[in-house]
Motif scaffolding. Structure first.
Motif, PDB file in Angstrom:
ATOM      1  N   PHE A   1      87.885  67.205 118.647  1.00 38.61           N
ATOM      2  CA  PHE A   1      88.542  66.600 119.806  1.00 38.61           C
ATOM      3  C   PHE A   1      87.698  65.473 120.395  1.00 38.61           C
ATOM      4  CE2 PHE A   1      91.411  70.378 121.197  1.00 38.61           C
ATOM      5  CZ  PHE A   1      92.150  70.199 120.039  1.00 38.61           C
TER       6      PHE A   1
ATOM      7  N   ALA B   1      93.934  60.883 114.170  1.00 36.28           N
ATOM      8  CA  ALA B   1      93.622  62.316 114.217  1.00 36.28           C
ATOM      9  C   ALA B   1      93.173  62.812 112.849  1.00 36.28           C
ATOM     10  CB  ALA B   1      94.847  63.098 114.692  1.00 36.28           C
TER      11      ALA B   1
ATOM     12  N   THR C   1      94.022  70.316 115.718  1.00 37.06           N
ATOM     13  CA  THR C   1      94.170  68.855 115.723  1.00 37.06           C
ATOM     14  C   THR C   1      95.563  68.406 115.294  1.00 37.06           C
ATOM     15  OG1 THR C   1      91.799  68.705 115.240  1.00 37.06           O
ATOM     16  CG2 THR C   1      93.117  66.699 114.982  1.00 37.06           C
TER      17      THR C   1
END
Length: 370
Positions: free
Chosen positions: A212, A234, A295
């Motif tokens: 993150f 991501a 994620t």
């Protein structure tokens, strides 16, 4: 540089990678299947709660020639409840019987002494009342609940609420799988198990926060460019921290595996199983959830935002133009969203686009510049 170190460097630079986010439906399906299996095991078999939670008695005997299997039979006949017997290093036995109250413990003790052919005065009896066990169980659940609430609050403040939700889902995923495994294998649940659960949640959260943090840094001003979607970035964040997550997990699993398989399995130190199983399963599940669940779920939630939907539409339109051989700047998007410096955002990792060579015009697509 070692092969693994070279791979980690190439993953970090975006030269190679796997499309974790693009294949998220596959990982969601696998996780749902595993979770359903764990819930079924918990529903059908239930948990084998230790005497610390449901009350009972522990009898420690002096050295005896009676085998563990025979002692279990004697204990179950004397108490009318299931018994767990472990051989001690001194040659004595540790006999644990759930559901035995104070009034019945003396009778069980006398019958065990007769069957094991030892002096009843030399058998040590420790009793745990059911009310005390209920208090321990309630405190354990309270501690777990407080931990989860604090985690969500911290992540919501340090990152954002979408990441807090994703991390919370990953933690529940890890807890469910670990508890389900306990139900399936029948290992005893003790306060050590609760300690193990809290420990593995910390490990799982650590891996998730590392990804993150990388994602937060790399998505600054993401809407000012038209090369990468939020899912692309991501995916790059996962790949750039993948080797680190694997190394951390393997190093943690090695000693825990030694406790579980060698200490508890080969050497017969069954008391190690209650904490080592939760650590082993939880560490593996935590590493999995931080990569395959947390994620990708953040990417799903973020790309529901209007600005991220608009960004994805522009990126896909630009890629379609490039595939047709049209100039990428034909619609003037670069003018609207500013210049795209070389290191403003990371290169996409995945099957759709590989990062362009940095020698080609400061990271801009080839074509005529206006």
């Amino acid at each position: 540089m070692s092969k693994l170190g070279d791979l980690g460097a190439r993953l970090h630079r975006g030269e190679v990678g796997y499309d974790f986010v693009g294949n998220r439906k596959l990982w969601y399906g696998i996780s749902i299947l595993i979770t359903i299996t764990a819930i079924l095991g918990l529903t059908v078999r239930g948990l084998n709660m230790g005497i610390e939670f449901q009350g009972g008695a522990v009898f420690t005997t002096p050295k005896t020639s009676v085998s563990v299997a025979q002692a279990e039979t004697y204990a179950e006949e004397a108490a009318g409840h299931d018994a767990i017997v472990q051989e001690l290093g001194s040659g004595g036995l540790r006999i644990q019987i759930s559901g035995v109250d104070t009034g019945k413990s003396d009778q069980v003790k006398e019958e065990l002494a007769k069957d094991l052919k030892v002096d009843s005065e030399k058998i040590n009896a420790d009793l745990v009342g059911p009310s005390w066990g209920d208090q321990i169980a309630n405190k354990a659940w309270q501690g777990l609940g407080i931990f989860l609430v604090l985690v969500v609050i911290y992540l919501a403040i340090a990152f954002e609420w979408r990441m807090a939700i994703a991390a919370f889902v990953a933690l529940i995923h890890d807890i469910t799988i670990t508890v389900g495994i306990y139900a399936l294998v029948g290992f005893e649940v003790t306060p050590g198990t609760v300690i193990g659960l809290l420990t593995i949640l910390g490990y799982s959260l650590y891996d998730t926060v590392v990804v993150f943090d990388s994602l937060k840094e790399q998505t600054k001003d993401i809407t000012k460019q038209t090369r990468w979607t939020y899912s692309d970035v991501a995916n790059r964040s996962i790949n750039s921290t993948l080797v680190r997550s694997i190394n951390t997990t393997v190093v943690a699993l090695l000693p825990v595996g030694g406790l579980l398989f060698i200490g508890g399995g080969v050497l017969g130190a069954g008391m190690l199983n209650d904490i080592s199983l939760s650590l082993f399963v939880g560490l593996a599940a935590g590493a999995y959830s931080s990569i395959f669940i947390a994620t990708p779920l953040v990417a799903d939630l973020k790309e529901r935002e209007p600005q991220m939907k608009a960004l994805k539409k522009r990126v896909l339109a630009k890629r379609a133009q490039a595939a047709q051989g049209q100039p990428a700047e034909a619609q003037g998007e670069d003018e609207a969203y500013g210049d795209e410096p070389e290191d403003a955002t990371p290169a996409v990792v995945g099957p759709r686009n590989q990062p362009a060579s940095r020698s080609r015009g400061r990271g801009r697509p080839s074509g005529k510049r206006r």
